[in-house]
Write an enzyme that holds these catalytic residues in place. Structure first.
Site, short mmCIF file in Angstrom:
data_model
loop_
_atom_site.label_atom_id
_atom_site.label_comp_id
_atom_site.label_asym_id
_atom_site.label_seq_id
_atom_site.Cartn_x
_atom_site.Cartn_y
_atom_site.Cartn_z
N TYR A 129 -108.67 38.93 59.67
CA TYR A 129 -107.94 39.80 58.74
C TYR A 129 -108.68 41.12 58.56
O TYR A 129 -108.12 42.21 58.77
CB TYR A 129 -107.73 39.10 57.38
CG TYR A 129 -107.37 40.06 56.27
CD1 TYR A 129 -106.18 40.78 56.31
CD2 TYR A 129 -108.24 40.27 55.19
CE1 TYR A 129 -105.87 41.70 55.30
CE2 TYR A 129 -107.93 41.16 54.18
CZ TYR A 129 -106.74 41.87 54.24
OH TYR A 129 -106.44 42.77 53.25
N VAL A 151 -98.75 44.83 45.72
CA VAL A 151 -99.24 46.20 45.55
C VAL A 151 -98.11 47.19 45.84
O VAL A 151 -97.93 48.19 45.12
CB VAL A 151 -100.45 46.46 46.47
CG1 VAL A 151 -100.97 47.87 46.29
CG2 VAL A 151 -101.57 45.45 46.21
N1 NAD Z 1 -104.06 42.29 46.84
C1 NAD Z 1 -105.32 42.63 47.09
O1 NAD Z 1 -106.24 42.30 46.29
C2 NAD Z 1 -105.66 43.44 48.31
C3 NAD Z 1 -107.00 43.77 48.54
C4 NAD Z 1 -107.32 44.54 49.67
C5 NAD Z 1 -106.33 45.00 50.52
N2 NAD Z 1 -105.03 44.64 50.29
C6 NAD Z 1 -104.01 45.13 51.22
O2 NAD Z 1 -102.97 45.76 50.49
C7 NAD Z 1 -101.70 45.55 51.11
C8 NAD Z 1 -100.75 44.95 50.10
O3 NAD Z 1 -101.32 43.75 49.60
P1 NAD Z 1 -100.48 42.76 48.71
O4 NAD Z 1 -101.44 41.95 47.95
O5 NAD Z 1 -99.42 43.53 48.00
O6 NAD Z 1 -99.82 41.87 49.84
P2 NAD Z 1 -98.38 41.16 49.84
O7 NAD Z 1 -98.46 40.10 50.86
O8 NAD Z 1 -97.98 40.82 48.46
O9 NAD Z 1 -97.41 42.33 50.37
C9 NAD Z 1 -97.28 42.67 51.73
C10 NAD Z 1 -95.81 42.98 51.98
O10 NAD Z 1 -95.65 43.39 53.33
C11 NAD Z 1 -94.51 42.73 53.89
N3 NAD Z 1 -94.75 42.69 55.34
C12 NAD Z 1 -95.78 42.11 56.02
N4 NAD Z 1 -95.68 42.35 57.33
C13 NAD Z 1 -94.55 43.10 57.51
C14 NAD Z 1 -93.92 43.68 58.65
N5 NAD Z 1 -94.42 43.53 59.86
N6 NAD Z 1 -92.78 44.37 58.45
C15 NAD Z 1 -92.26 44.52 57.22
N7 NAD Z 1 -92.81 44.02 56.11
C16 NAD Z 1 -93.95 43.30 56.25
C17 NAD Z 1 -94.47 41.38 53.20
O11 NAD Z 1 -93.20 40.76 53.20
C18 NAD Z 1 -94.91 41.76 51.79
O12 NAD Z 1 -93.80 42.15 50.98
C19 NAD Z 1 -101.96 44.65 52.31
O13 NAD Z 1 -102.03 45.47 53.44
C20 NAD Z 1 -103.32 44.01 51.99
O14 NAD Z 1 -104.01 43.71 53.16
C21 NAD Z 1 -104.67 43.89 49.19
#
Ligand code: NAD
Length: 327
Positions: free
Chosen positions: A139, A12
């Site tokens: 989570y 995202v």
């Molecule tokens: N993909 C979905 O369908 C969905 C749905 C609901 C909520 N979300 C939320 O949206 C956000 C993005 O989701 P996504 O699917 O892109 O996840 P993702 O895992 O692809 O991306 C998360 C990014 O954050 C980085 N990261 C994690 N912890 C970190 C830290 N402490 N310091 C620095 N970098 C860190 C990771 O390396 C990764 O690049 C998340 O917070 C997730 O909970 C996603």
């Protein structure tokens, strides 16, 4: 706007960063690459490698930032049950450091990735923001805790904040999409079968109280989701924390998603039926009425075939860079 984007190398975060850049904003990304990919950092974004907690204050004090978009989090439901400590520390602990850094530097505009998982198993659908929050896993609980923390920081320190509660985000945009080392999301998993990187797709439960017996979810196109972040950044007001659900408002069953993937890819995509998984609700559909009314948000890509086609184009473009190719 000059913006800090945490987690901008993830799915995202990479698309949203690309959309922010395309709209003329200046983007600095903090990512520790625990999940994200180096090639997902869009050209034109500045990159600071490291943990949010270690880098946020340094980055926000280095210049005047207009806002923060906070995506960085761990988001594997099963892992959060097995290793809750990792989730509370990474998600809540790091967010508190980010919020402190915003308070200390006077950065007053925040958009946060919350989730449908904060609601747990809903009593009815579509889910509205005033329905009870009762997460069924750590989570979801960490995300709800962050929403609470943001509310109190907003009120006490004059931060303008929006939590966007995403439902199932899917699709691709601008050459960025889903490419995780550990994949749990339905559409990319199905597309791994079409690529020949996985033998079949599991259907968990065929006896749910839904039209075809398989679970129903709301899929939102990543570009529509990204647009909502822009609208939120532009309309946050100091001291206010708003919460909006984001989905397309329509539900598709697991079987319908598999059939759409078969149509788009031309691959037979074998499916194997398996028992229900504990904690999986039958149906999750968002009401995004509040986002439409208050943000002026309009999802444009609600057709499942468009969502899958965009994801498929991206997945094929990965070639050898697809993590599933190396299993
Ligand atoms: N993909 C979905 O369908 C969905 C749905 C609901 C909520 N979300 C939320 O949206 C956000 C993005 O989701 P996504 O699917 O892109 O996840 P993702 O895992 O692809 O991306 C998360 C990014 O954050 C980085 N990261 C994690 N912890 C970190 C830290 N402490 N310091 C620095 N970098 C860190 C990771 O390396 C990764 O690049 C998340 O917070 C997730 O909970 C996603």
């Amino acid at each position: 706007m000059k913006l800090l984007v945490t987690g901008g190398a993830g799915y995202v975060g990479s698309v949203c960063s690309a959309v922010l850049l395309a709209n003329g904003h200046d983007v600095t990304i903090i990512d520790n690459f625990s999940v994200g990919n180096r090639d997902a950092v869009p050209a034109g974004a500045k990159l600071v490698e490291g943990n949010v907690a270690d880098k946020a204050l340094e980055v926000l004090s280095s210049d005047t930032f207009d806002g923060v978009v906070h995506f960085a989090a761990l988001s594997l439901v099963g892992e959060s049950v097995e290793e809750p400590s990792k989730y509370w520390r990474n998600n809540v602990g790091q967010t508190l450091s980010l919020l402190d850094a915003m308070r200390d530097t006077g950065t007053k505009n925040l958009v946060f990735s919350s989730t449908a998982a904060t609601y747990g198993e809903p009593e009815k659908t579509p889910i509205t923001e005033d329905m009870p929050t009762a997460p069924t896993n750590p989570y979801g609980a960490t995300k709800l805790a962050m929403d609470y923390a943001i509310s109190s920081y907003a009120k006490a320190y004059g931060i303008g904040a929006t939590s966007l509660r995403y439902f199932n985000v899917a699709g691709a945009w601008g050459g960025f999409g889903e490419n995780r080392r550990v994949e749990t999301h339905l559409i990319p998993l199905i597309l791994q079968v079409a690529l020949g990187h996985r033998e079949d797709i599991k259907i968990f439960g065929n006896d749910w109280p839904t039209p075809d017996g398989t679970a129903v979810r709301d899929y939102i196109h990543i570009k529509d989701l990204a647009d909502a972040h822009l609208l939120a950044l532009e309309s946050n007001t100091p001291g206010n924390h708003r919460i909006f659900n984001l989905g397309s408002g329509d539900g598709f069953s697991v079987r319908e998603v598999i059939d759409t993937c078969r149509k788009v890819t031309g691959h037979p995509i074998p499916a194997v039926e398996a028992p229900r998984r504990a904690g999986d609700p039958a149906t999750l559909i968002a009401s995004s009425q509040r986002a439409m009314e208050e943000l002026g948000w309009r999802p444009r890509f609600t057709d499942l075939e468009t969502i899958v086609a965009d994801a498929w184009t991206f997945t094929q473009s990965l070639g050898d860079r697809a993590h599933s190719a190396h299993k």
